[in-house]
Design a protein around this motif. Structure first.
Motif, PDB file in Angstrom:
ATOM      1  N   GLU A  88       4.203   8.482   9.579  1.00 36.94           N
ATOM      2  CA  GLU A  88       4.667   9.224   8.611  1.00 36.94           C
ATOM      3  C   GLU A  88       3.950   9.006   7.193  1.00 36.94           C
ATOM      4  OE1 GLU A  88       8.709   9.756   7.829  1.00 36.94           O
ATOM      5  OE2 GLU A  88       9.214  10.614   9.827  1.00 36.94           O
ATOM      6  N   THR A  89       3.763   7.696   6.810  1.00 34.43           N
ATOM      7  CA  THR A  89       3.165   7.049   5.694  1.00 34.43           C
ATOM      8  C   THR A  89       1.832   6.917   5.897  1.00 34.43           C
ATOM      9  OG1 THR A  89       3.710   4.736   6.466  1.00 34.43           O
ATOM     10  CG2 THR A  89       5.472   6.145   5.248  1.00 34.43           C
ATOM     11  N   GLY A  90       1.047   6.872   6.895  1.00 30.62           N
ATOM     12  CA  GLY A  90      -0.210   6.405   7.069  1.00 30.62           C
ATOM     13  C   GLY A  90      -0.294   4.925   6.512  1.00 30.62           C
ATOM     14  N   LEU A  91       0.282   4.438   6.460  1.00 29.08           N
ATOM     15  CA  LEU A  91       0.470   2.556   6.327  1.00 29.08           C
ATOM     16  C   LEU A  91      -0.167   2.031   7.309  1.00 29.08           C
ATOM     17  CD1 LEU A  91       1.340   1.149   3.609  1.00 29.08           C
ATOM     18  CD2 LEU A  91       3.440   0.514   4.940  1.00 29.08           C
ATOM     19  N   ILE A  92      -1.220   1.046   7.081  1.00 32.71           N
ATOM     20  CA  ILE A  92      -1.768   0.222   8.328  1.00 32.71           C
ATOM     21  C   ILE A  92      -1.415  -0.847   8.109  1.00 32.71           C
ATOM     22  CG2 ILE A  92      -3.850  -0.295   9.263  1.00 32.71           C
ATOM     23  CD1 ILE A  92      -5.085   2.605   8.203  1.00 32.71           C
ATOM     24  N   VAL A  93      -0.335  -1.520   8.449  1.00 31.37           N
ATOM     25  CA  VAL A  93       0.378  -2.843   8.326  1.00 31.37           C
ATOM     26  C   VAL A  93       1.136  -2.971   9.822  1.00 31.37           C
ATOM     27  CG1 VAL A  93       0.346  -2.855   6.142  1.00 31.37           C
ATOM     28  CG2 VAL A  93       2.347  -1.968   7.183  1.00 31.37           C
ATOM     29  N   GLY A 101       0.759  -1.245  -0.040  1.00 32.45           N
ATOM     30  CA  GLY A 101      -0.154   0.110  -0.017  1.00 32.45           C
ATOM     31  C   GLY A 101       0.836   1.237  -0.023  1.00 32.45           C
ATOM     32  N   LEU A 102       2.078   1.365  -0.119  1.00 30.99           N
ATOM     33  CA  LEU A 102       2.892   2.378  -0.091  1.00 30.99           C
ATOM     34  C   LEU A 102       3.443   2.681  -1.465  1.00 30.99           C
ATOM     35  CD1 LEU A 102       4.113   4.766   1.725  1.00 30.99           C
ATOM     36  CD2 LEU A 102       6.204   3.435   2.089  1.00 30.99           C
TER      37      LEU A 102
END
Length: 204
Positions: free
Chosen positions: A68-73, A31-32
């Protein structure tokens, strides 16, 4: 130049094959889509510089990276994507490395981090059982342990002082030009491995 007495080697792209593209694609798959803005061969964001100088722990890195990235993992997914760049140690390069120790003082200086460090040590031990990777050097310097990273001049000065070497009789080999520039500013002779060139072609 005076007679060469010491050789300092980079790790990724010199002894270990790496692929920044593989990590970029791995992050894209979770997702990034703009990982290159955070880290590449030529630059690192402040967070990645902190990781590579040991200024943040692994857990702090995972937390800040998600923020920072908003990545939800989960942490494991980040680790797997981050380690995707670590490929293999070509046997011929390790054979070349082993042929240096009777002729030179040999050191390693790598910009790395605790996550990669554990992964490539295990990878080396699996590919070359017996002698651990770090024992192929008089000392292996890793940025996250040294607390400093290439290409900054103070990092080379710290290494020179700790190792007790004469920069005028030292060759530094790296595949990133800015790192070569830093070594040369510190008084060493730099050898820049351009794209596709390997240590086997150096005649050392």
């Amino acid at each position: 130049m005076e007679k060469i007495e010491t050789i300092i080697l980079d790790l990724g792209g010199v002894l270990l094959n790496i692929s920044f593209e593989a990590t970029e694609k791995a992050f894209e798959s979770i997702g990034l889509t703009n990982f290159h803005q955070y880290f590449s061969q030529y630059k690192a964001s402040p967070l990645f510089e902190q990781l590579e100088t040991g200024a943040v722990s692994e857990q702090e890195f995972y937390t800040y990276f998600r923020k920072e990235t908003g990545l939800i993992v989960d942490d494991e997914s980040i680790t797997k994507a981050w380690n995707a760049m670590l490929l293999d140690f070509p046997p011929e390069r390790i054979e070349w490395l082993r042929g240096l120790e009777d002729r030179y003082r040999v050191f390693l200086y790598s910009n790395t981090n605790s996550i990669h460090h554990e992964a490539f040590q295990l990878k080396f031990s699996a590919e070359f059982p017996g002698k651990p990777f770090d024992l192929h050097f008089e000392k292996a310097y890793y940025s996250h342990i040294l607390g400093k990273r290439k290409p900054y001049l103070d990092s080379f000065h710290a290494l020179i002082e700790d190792a007790g070497i004469n920069p005028a009789t030292t060759v530094f080999i790296d595949d990133t030009k800015t790192n070569i520039d830093g070594a040369e500013q510190a008084g060493m002779k730099g050898i820049f491995l351009t794209n596709g060139q390997t240590v086997l072609e150096l005649g050392i």
